[in-house]
Design a protein around this motif. Structure first.
Motif, short mmCIF file in Angstrom:
data_model
loop_
_atom_site.label_atom_id
_atom_site.label_comp_id
_atom_site.label_asym_id
_atom_site.label_seq_id
_atom_site.Cartn_x
_atom_site.Cartn_y
_atom_site.Cartn_z
N UNK A 144 0.85 -1.19 0.00
CA UNK A 144 0.00 0.00 0.00
C UNK A 144 0.89 1.25 0.00
N UNK A 145 0.50 2.23 -0.80
CA UNK A 145 1.19 3.51 -0.84
C UNK A 145 0.37 4.51 -0.05
N UNK A 146 0.99 5.11 0.95
CA UNK A 146 0.26 5.98 1.88
C UNK A 146 0.91 7.35 1.89
N UNK A 147 0.19 8.36 1.42
CA UNK A 147 0.73 9.72 1.33
C UNK A 147 -0.08 10.65 2.22
N UNK A 148 0.37 10.78 3.46
CA UNK A 148 -0.27 11.71 4.42
C UNK A 148 -1.76 11.45 4.57
N UNK A 149 -2.15 10.18 4.57
CA UNK A 149 -3.57 9.89 4.74
C UNK A 149 -3.99 10.17 6.17
N UNK A 150 -5.16 10.73 6.33
CA UNK A 150 -5.71 10.96 7.67
C UNK A 150 -7.20 10.67 7.62
N UNK A 151 -7.68 10.04 8.66
CA UNK A 151 -9.09 9.68 8.70
C UNK A 151 -9.95 10.93 8.87
N UNK A 168 -4.97 -3.98 7.54
CA UNK A 168 -4.36 -4.15 6.20
C UNK A 168 -2.84 -4.13 6.30
N UNK A 169 -2.31 -3.23 7.12
CA UNK A 169 -0.85 -3.12 7.24
C UNK A 169 -0.24 -4.36 7.88
N UNK A 170 -1.02 -5.10 8.67
CA UNK A 170 -0.49 -6.31 9.33
C UNK A 170 -0.34 -7.45 8.35
N UNK A 171 -0.97 -7.35 7.18
CA UNK A 171 -0.93 -8.45 6.21
C UNK A 171 -0.31 -8.05 4.88
N UNK A 172 0.28 -6.85 4.82
CA UNK A 172 0.87 -6.38 3.56
C UNK A 172 2.01 -5.43 3.88
N UNK A 173 2.78 -5.09 2.86
CA UNK A 173 3.81 -4.09 3.00
C UNK A 173 3.24 -2.71 2.70
N UNK A 174 4.05 -1.69 2.95
CA UNK A 174 3.60 -0.32 2.70
C UNK A 174 4.80 0.60 2.52
N UNK A 175 4.58 1.67 1.78
CA UNK A 175 5.51 2.79 1.73
C UNK A 175 4.73 3.99 2.22
N UNK A 176 5.17 4.59 3.32
CA UNK A 176 4.36 5.57 4.05
C UNK A 176 5.05 6.92 4.13
N UNK A 177 4.33 7.97 3.70
CA UNK A 177 4.78 9.35 3.90
C UNK A 177 3.91 9.97 4.98
N UNK A 178 4.54 10.50 6.01
CA UNK A 178 3.82 11.19 7.08
C UNK A 178 4.81 12.12 7.77
#
Length: 222
Positions: A144-151, A168-178
């Protein structure tokens, strides 16, 4: 696994050249959540867009052994004349997932009521964000690609969003910008620092944060 091979991205505006990716060769390991760090304007969002396929590099290529999401929560690709349901049906067909299951998940998650079957152009920004986040979580990806996501929404909706996101993060990889270092420490095991068009990978998130803070001329991050 996501492998960047001699990746270069150059912007030209008003006769000036800006290099945000300068012949980068790096690998993001399978199943690992990696924080992408860098100062404002370093090119983090551009790098995520290239990895997602939404933007082409100037040169070089990106290789992957698994599926990669679009930036989580990105609502810019919706067709505003179609309903929320129709946009979701299109994505389900595009990614080859069960349409009924995806629709059920997104409709229940986004809590849009009758608006789910109205055109996107009638939505408020918050409604678009809830639909986009729900759709991002409805499609299973390897990374998952995460770019400053906020609920968005009230406290109960934010709690639900965070629970689904962490699942989702517990079962997949991610690249996270925060920008919040505490968030990155919570979500990521490793880090990559983008500085001056160069990307340095650190297998330990604390090492990555320390390197980033040094680049910023700051002390230890809390």
């Amino acid at each position: 696994m996501i492998h960047l091979q001699n990746l270069t991205k150059v912007y030209r505006l008003n006769g000036k050249k800006k290099v945000v990716a300068d012949d980068i060769t790096a690998t993001f390991p399978t199943g690992m959540s990696v924080a992408l760090l860098g100062r404002n304007g370093a090119g983090k969002s551009s790098l995520l867009r290239m990895i997602s396929g939404a933007m082409l590099p100037t040169s070089g290529r990106i290789l992957s052994t698994g599926t990669i999401s679009w930036p989580v929560g990105f609502a810019g690709s919706f067709n505003s004349e179609l309903t929320g349901e129709q946009n979701c049906r299109f994505v389900a067909r595009l990614y080859g997932v069960n349409t009924d299951e995806l629709l059920h998940f997104v409709e229940d998650f986004a809590e849009l009521g009758d608006h789910f079957r109205l055109p996107i152009r009638t939505y408020s920004s918050g409604m678009r964000s809830r639909l986009a986040f729900g759709l991002s979580m409805a499609v299973p990806f390897d990374t998952y690609l995460v770019d400053e996501v906020s609920a968005v929404g009230d406290a109960a909706f934010k709690a639900k969003s965070n629970q689904v996101f962490h699942d989702r993060m517990s079962r997949a990889g991610a690249i996270v910008v925060a920008h919040q270092m505490g968030t990155l420490r919570q979500l990521c095991q490793a880090g990559a620092v983008l500085e001056g068009g160069k990307l340095t990978f650190y297998p330990d998130i604390d090492e990555a944060i320390a390197a980033h803070m040094a680049n910023m001329g700051q002390g230890k991050a809390g």
